[in-house]
Scaffold this active site. Sequence first.
Site, PDB file in Angstrom:
ATOM      1  N   ASP A   1       0.860  -1.183   0.000  1.00 45.62           N
ATOM      2  CA  ASP A   1       0.000   0.000   0.000  1.00 45.62           C
ATOM      3  C   ASP A   1       0.902   1.241   0.000  1.00 45.62           C
ATOM      4  OD1 ASP A   1      -2.312   1.477  -0.030  1.00 45.62           O
ATOM      5  OD2 ASP A   1      -2.945   0.957   2.004  1.00 45.62           O
TER       6      ASP A   1
ATOM      7  N   GLU B   1       0.105   4.738   1.267  1.00 43.96           N
ATOM      8  CA  GLU B   1       0.034   5.849   2.227  1.00 43.96           C
ATOM      9  C   GLU B   1       1.132   5.759   3.286  1.00 43.96           C
ATOM     10  OE1 GLU B   1      -2.566   4.125   1.186  1.00 43.96           O
ATOM     11  OE2 GLU B   1      -4.025   5.567   0.399  1.00 43.96           O
TER      12      GLU B   1
ATOM     13  N   HIS C   1      -2.732  -0.522  -3.591  1.00 42.19           N
ATOM     14  CA  HIS C   1      -3.173   0.873  -3.432  1.00 42.19           C
ATOM     15  C   HIS C   1      -4.006   1.378  -4.612  1.00 42.19           C
ATOM     16  CE1 HIS C   1      -3.220   5.120  -2.537  1.00 42.19           C
ATOM     17  NE2 HIS C   1      -2.687   5.359  -3.723  1.00 42.19           N
TER      18      HIS C   1
ATOM     19  N   HIS D   1      -0.897   1.795   6.984  1.00 39.75           N
ATOM     20  CA  HIS D   1      -1.224   3.057   7.670  1.00 39.75           C
ATOM     21  C   HIS D   1      -2.282   2.798   8.722  1.00 39.75           C
ATOM     22  CE1 HIS D   1      -4.780   2.757   5.205  1.00 39.75           C
ATOM     23  NE2 HIS D   1      -3.965   2.451   4.198  1.00 39.75           N
TER      24      HIS D   1
ATOM     25  N   HIS E   1      -6.885   6.006   7.257  1.00 40.67           N
ATOM     26  CA  HIS E   1      -8.181   5.743   6.625  1.00 40.67           C
ATOM     27  C   HIS E   1      -8.372   4.225   6.539  1.00 40.67           C
ATOM     28  CE1 HIS E   1      -5.528   4.988   3.259  1.00 40.67           C
ATOM     29  NE2 HIS E   1      -6.520   4.350   2.664  1.00 40.67           N
TER      30      HIS E   1
ATOM     31  N   GLU F   1      -6.897  -1.434   8.104  1.00 42.77           N
ATOM     32  CA  GLU F   1      -6.767  -2.386   6.985  1.00 42.77           C
ATOM     33  C   GLU F   1      -5.832  -3.532   7.384  1.00 42.77           C
ATOM     34  OE1 GLU F   1      -5.520  -0.026   3.616  1.00 42.77           O
ATOM     35  OE2 GLU F   1      -7.333   1.201   3.733  1.00 42.77           O
TER      36      GLU F   1
HETATM   37 ZN   LIG Z   1      -3.775   2.936  -0.159  1.00 41.26          ZN
END
Ligand SMILES: [Zn+2]
Length: 277
Positions: free
Chosen positions: A8, A10, A60, A105, A116, A135
Amino acid sequence: MKILISADMEGATGVTWPADVLPGTPQWERCRGMFTSDVNAAVQGFFDGGADEVLVNEAHWTMRNLLLEQLDERTEMLTGRHKALSMVEGVQHGDIDGIAFIGYHAGAGMEGVLAHTYLANQITGVWLNDVRASEGLLNAHVVAEYGVPVVLVTGDDVACEDALGYAPEALKVAVKDHVSRYAAVCRTPARTAADIRAAAKEAARLAVRHAPVEAGPFTVAVEFDAEHLAMAATVVPGVARVGERKVAYTSATMYEGIRTFKAVTTIVSSAVEEQYG
Ligand SMILES: [Zn+2]
């Protein structure tokens, strides 16, 4: 030994702002290089630690961010959208011994750089069996059903702290220290690559498949920043409203749980209003 990397963006080195992770922007073009550097360092570290194969799964947004041409030639990369297990696609074939969450993240509603859960701001909180979920936590429950341990997590320091809850044994590398949602004290790609490579080499020791975990049923609750998004989410079968801005559903397995979550976020993202006021 075969390792899966879920990548991912972020939580990548140098990333602190929406434009950094938004495909097509000049900042995204720049940050893809640092994201690729993080992933490549993990790939090299796992091979240093004795891995025979490393598969990278892009996780992502459009899932088209990494620079394939800059990756170690021993690896393979799964790129693009529409995959049964989304961020952890590839874990379900019985040949993965360990998984790494790179660039992860903090979850929706938490402190953390670009925190998020799937949607940028529209989801303000997710709970799995009443535990606040990122996540990382959701995906850790998915891979546990295939007997695959999470062996390495990288991201900001908050993401690493979050990982203590769902993968206490895993190696963690904080590539930046959270200051606010859009600010962090960042370390250079050369430095974070060295840290990630060393951690991945050590993490390879933890890549030992275990018996599939059956921890269900799972009740997932999702809170939104607007009432009509909760209403929109209830078109997904099994999803019921449990509050003015909150829905919940129960799945026997996390395989079903994450697929329903994906359905909810897809429906809800089509119901988000334009900005006005
Ligand atoms: Zn992402």
